[in-house]
Scaffold this motif. Structure first.
Motif, short mmCIF file in Angstrom:
data_model
loop_
_atom_site.label_atom_id
_atom_site.label_comp_id
_atom_site.label_asym_id
_atom_site.label_seq_id
_atom_site.Cartn_x
_atom_site.Cartn_y
_atom_site.Cartn_z
N VAL A 344 3.53 3.26 -10.87
CA VAL A 344 3.80 4.37 -9.98
C VAL A 344 5.31 4.61 -9.97
N TYR A 345 5.71 5.85 -10.22
CA TYR A 345 7.12 6.22 -10.03
C TYR A 345 7.20 6.99 -8.72
N VAL A 346 8.04 6.51 -7.81
CA VAL A 346 8.12 7.11 -6.48
C VAL A 346 9.47 7.76 -6.26
N ALA A 347 9.44 8.94 -5.68
CA ALA A 347 10.65 9.66 -5.28
C ALA A 347 10.63 9.77 -3.77
N SER A 348 11.65 9.22 -3.12
CA SER A 348 11.66 9.24 -1.66
C SER A 348 13.04 8.84 -1.15
N GLY A 349 13.38 9.38 0.01
CA GLY A 349 14.58 8.93 0.71
C GLY A 349 14.27 7.89 1.75
N ASP A 350 13.01 7.50 1.85
CA ASP A 350 12.55 6.50 2.83
C ASP A 350 12.54 5.13 2.15
N THR A 351 13.65 4.41 2.23
CA THR A 351 13.76 3.12 1.54
C THR A 351 12.78 2.10 2.09
N ASP A 352 12.57 2.10 3.40
CA ASP A 352 11.59 1.17 3.98
C ASP A 352 10.19 1.51 3.51
N GLY A 353 9.90 2.82 3.44
CA GLY A 353 8.58 3.24 2.98
C GLY A 353 8.32 2.85 1.54
N VAL A 354 9.35 2.94 0.70
CA VAL A 354 9.20 2.53 -0.70
C VAL A 354 8.96 1.02 -0.79
N ALA A 355 9.70 0.25 0.00
CA ALA A 355 9.53 -1.21 -0.01
C ALA A 355 8.12 -1.60 0.44
N ASN A 356 7.62 -0.94 1.48
CA ASN A 356 6.26 -1.24 1.96
C ASN A 356 5.21 -0.85 0.92
N LEU A 357 5.43 0.29 0.25
CA LEU A 357 4.51 0.73 -0.79
C LEU A 357 4.51 -0.27 -1.95
N THR A 358 5.68 -0.77 -2.30
CA THR A 358 5.78 -1.73 -3.40
C THR A 358 4.94 -2.97 -3.11
N ARG A 359 5.02 -3.45 -1.88
CA ARG A 359 4.24 -4.64 -1.50
C ARG A 359 2.74 -4.34 -1.47
N LYS A 360 2.38 -3.19 -0.92
CA LYS A 360 0.97 -2.83 -0.81
C LYS A 360 0.34 -2.61 -2.19
N ALA A 361 1.08 -1.93 -3.07
CA ALA A 361 0.55 -1.66 -4.41
C ALA A 361 0.41 -2.94 -5.23
N ALA A 362 1.34 -3.88 -5.01
CA ALA A 362 1.29 -5.14 -5.77
C ALA A 362 0.00 -5.90 -5.52
N GLU A 363 -0.58 -5.72 -4.33
CA GLU A 363 -1.85 -6.39 -4.02
C GLU A 363 -2.98 -5.92 -4.92
N SER A 364 -2.82 -4.72 -5.49
CA SER A 364 -3.83 -4.18 -6.42
C SER A 364 -3.36 -4.25 -7.86
N GLY A 365 -2.29 -5.01 -8.11
CA GLY A 365 -1.79 -5.16 -9.47
C GLY A 365 -1.06 -3.95 -9.99
N ILE A 366 -0.49 -3.16 -9.08
CA ILE A 366 0.21 -1.93 -9.46
C ILE A 366 1.71 -2.12 -9.22
N LYS A 367 2.51 -1.74 -10.19
CA LYS A 367 3.96 -1.88 -10.10
C LYS A 367 4.58 -0.55 -9.68
N VAL A 368 5.51 -0.58 -8.72
CA VAL A 368 6.18 0.62 -8.21
C VAL A 368 7.62 0.64 -8.70
N LEU A 369 8.04 1.78 -9.24
CA LEU A 369 9.40 1.95 -9.74
C LEU A 369 10.04 3.16 -9.07
N ASP A 370 11.36 3.14 -8.97
CA ASP A 370 12.10 4.34 -8.61
C ASP A 370 13.34 4.41 -9.49
#
Length: 460
Positions: A344-370
């Motif tokens: 997942v490539y994420v575009a956002s100004g919400d740094t906390d939201g990106v960090a939370n998404l990174t942790r949540k996605a990792a539980e399903s084996g998904i890597k988040v990048l920005d």
């Protein structure tokens, strides 16, 4: 003081005045040379796109991206063919050929403000109204940039050319080739006899169309675009005298052009090509291309990993009824799982939201990048000083090239991305591929309470 010091040196060595003088001269030359070198190394770096002087965040003289030559070469090495190069501008050409042009009348639109997509839409509306009016010249539009600290503060009084976001030479080239009847001027002062121009006050499209005047998006819509030309001609004729070369009319539109001209008024050949007259700055486009390449090779260095693009519009200024963080995160992870995509490539100004998404996605084996964890240190050093809306160009292009896209239904940024992605997919798919794609299955989705209510007023 200089003579006093020199005299004291001489008094201490009266028997060797020549040697002392040579020593002092050499010392003076060394100090002057050293000072000159030091000042040359610490002068502010010049942003050659916007002609602003900015002190670099770090004095890294080995970073080629901090020099004009370096970024020119970088853009040349990493710039893919621009989307507009494959677009047929025949519709724009025919529109301009069928327009009745009037001499000595000019358009200027300097009050474009807002986020990246809103500025783009306002500039395109300005261009379209200028063609509709048949003016003989258009002044390069400007934009009012938002506060770099308080992003909600859009009206700052700081104006920049559209080169702040877009490729000015490309725009001039396309307009000259396809709508050469309307000359493009860099500034109002470049218009002949501009100092003697009539109609100096700002004009409002709603007033010309005799519609209720307001700032709400729904009130900005021109409900009878086919009447604009006759009403505009009437306005010109109402002046004290006819426009002449030595007494031209310069029409300056105010800031209420957003979502004003309905693109659906034009035939598809115009509707689907006008937006490509504006292309993004070549340096930021090249940076986006680097990001896209690296994201594609995150899991397999020699492969072409698919990825989902997410516009995580969960910053504090998001509307009350917009998609929530939970809705966007769940939609993204669900799309990834259903399509067996691990990036997942994420575009956002919400740094906390990106960090939370990174942790949540990792539980399903998904890597988040920005962009910040994809770029090198030198590239971050170049991108860092850019304003929020300039940095958004990099994200927009990375999301545009993603295999799937998830965004917020109430965001103009997300809605326009969906429009552009739909258009590009339609242009690139073969007829067989179009038939094979089920009509009720979309590659993209907008989460939240539904699509932006005035999304059809945006140029794709």
């Amino acid at each position: 003081m200089f003579t006093t010091v020199l005299g004291s040196i001489q008094s201490k060595a009266p028997r060797r005045p020549v040697h002392s003088l040579v020593l002092w001269t050499g010392l003076t030359f060394f100090l002057v040379a050293a000072s000159t070198y030091f000042l040359s190394q610490t002068r502010p770096a010049v942003d050659y796109f916007t002609h602003r002087q900015e002190e670099p965040a770090a004095a890294n003289r080995t970073n080629p991206l901090l020099t004009k030559e370096g970024i020119d070469q970088f853009a040349l090495d990493h710039a893919y063919p621009r989307l507009g190069e494959s677009v047929n501008f025949t519709g724009l050409h025919q529109l301009c050929n069928s327009t009745k042009w009037q001499p000595n009348v000019y358009f200027a639109c300097n009050h474009n403000a807002g986020g990246l997509m809103n500025v783009r839409n306002m500039v395109l509306n300005c261009i379209r109204y200028a063609i509709a009016a048949g003016v003989s010249g258009l002044v390069m539009p400007q934009m009012e940039v938002r506060d770099p600290v308080d992003l909600r503060h859009l009206r700052t009084g700081e104006y920049q050319s559209i080169g702040f976001l877009f490729d000015e030479p490309w725009f001039k080239e396309v307009m000259k080739e396809n709508c050469g009847q309307m000359e493009v001027f860099d500034t109002i002062d470049d218009i002949p006899y501009s100092g003697y121009a009539m109609m100096p006050d700002l004009l409002n499209i709603q007033a010309i169309m005799e519609q209720p005047r307001g700032t709400k998006h729904g009130m900005l819509r021109n409900k009878k675009p086919w009447e604009f030309r006759s009403r505009f001609d009437k306005l010109i004729k109402s002046q004290n005298k006819r426009p002449t070369e030595t007494s031209p009319v310069i029409v300056r539109l105010d800031d209420r052009t957003l979502f004003s001209f309905p693109p659906s008024f034009d035939p598809p050949s115009v509707l689907n090509s006008l937006g490509f007259t504006l292309d993004f700055r070549p340096d930021l486009s090249a940076l986006a291309n680097v990001i896209i390449d690296r994201v594609h090779k995150t899991l397999n260095a020699s492969g072409n990993d698919p990825y989902i693009g997410l516009h995580l519009r969960s910053e504090p200024d998001a509307g009350k009824y917009w998609a929530t963080w939970d809705q966007l995160a769940n939609a993204t992870i669900s799309t990834a799982m259903n399509n067996e995509i691990k990036l997942v490539y994420v575009a956002s100004g919400d740094t906390d939201g990106v960090a939370n998404l990174t942790r949540k996605a990792a539980e399903s084996g998904i890597k988040v990048l920005d962009k910040w964890n994809v770029l090198s240190d030198d590239e971050k050093e170049y991108l860092g000083p850019f304003r929020f809306d300039q940095q958004a160009i990099v994200d927009y292009l990375a999301l545009l090239r993603s295999d799937r896209f998830v965004g917020s239904g109430q965001s103009s940024f997300s809605s326009q991305l969906l429009l552009r992605r739909e258009l590009l997919a339609n242009l690139t798919l073969t007829e067989e591929e179009k038939l094979a794609e089920p009509e009720n299955v979309s590659r993209d989705q907008l989460a939240g309470p539904g699509r932006l209510g005035y999304w059809d007023m945006d140029w794709p």
